[in-house]
Enzyme design. Sequence first.
Site, short mmCIF file in Angstrom:
data_model
loop_
_atom_site.label_atom_id
_atom_site.label_comp_id
_atom_site.label_asym_id
_atom_site.label_seq_id
_atom_site.Cartn_x
_atom_site.Cartn_y
_atom_site.Cartn_z
N PRO A 117 0.84 -1.20 0.00
CA PRO A 117 0.00 0.00 0.00
C PRO A 117 0.88 1.25 0.00
CG PRO A 117 -0.03 -1.04 2.16
CD PRO A 117 0.74 -1.95 1.24
N HIS A 118 0.43 2.28 -0.68
CA HIS A 118 1.21 3.51 -0.75
C HIS A 118 0.29 4.69 -0.96
CE1 HIS A 118 0.92 1.65 -4.75
NE2 HIS A 118 0.85 2.87 -5.23
N ALA A 119 0.79 5.85 -0.53
CA ALA A 119 -0.02 7.06 -0.62
C ALA A 119 0.88 8.28 -0.64
CB ALA A 119 -0.97 7.14 0.57
#
Length: 154
Positions: free
Chosen positions: A65-67
Site C-alpha cells: 500500500p502507498h499514498a
Amino acid sequence: MELSGLLGSDAVKVIHAASSKKRLFQDLGDIAQDCYGLKCSQAVEALMERESLGPTGVGHGVALPHARLGVCDQVRGVFLRLERPVDFGSVDRQPVDLIFALFAPEDSGVEHLKALALVSRTLRDKAVCAKLRSNTDPAALHAILTEGPATQAA
C-alpha cells in the site's frame, strides 16, 4: 536509494491479529504518526483512497500500500509482518502477511516510484520473504529488509 533510508527501525512491527484491511491501514497510520510525525487520519485516508483505485496486494502474501501526503517531507516506509494473514484483494487471491507501506510527498514524482520499485524488488525475493516469515523480532525484520544486495536502487 536504500531501504535503510526509507524505513526507520521503529517502523517495523509484528501484528498478531488483524481483523481487516481497514484495521491494518489504521495500524499503518498509527505507526507513521508515531515514527514520522504524519497525521494518522490523513495517512489512513490517503491509503484508503489509493486502495479504492485497485488493490495493492501484489501476490505471494505481499502487499505494497502507498499514498502521497501533502504533510510528508520525504518518502517513508512502514513494515508489518502479520502472524495471521488477512484478505487483501490480492491479484493471486492469497491472503497477505507481509505489508510494506510507503508514504510520499505529493510532489515526490520519481522518488516515490523509485522507492516503490525498490520495495517491490526486495519483496519479490523469495529468500528475503522466507527470512521475514521465519522471524518475529522487529529488529531482525528491519535488518533483513535493510541489508543485502536487493536494497540498491537502479
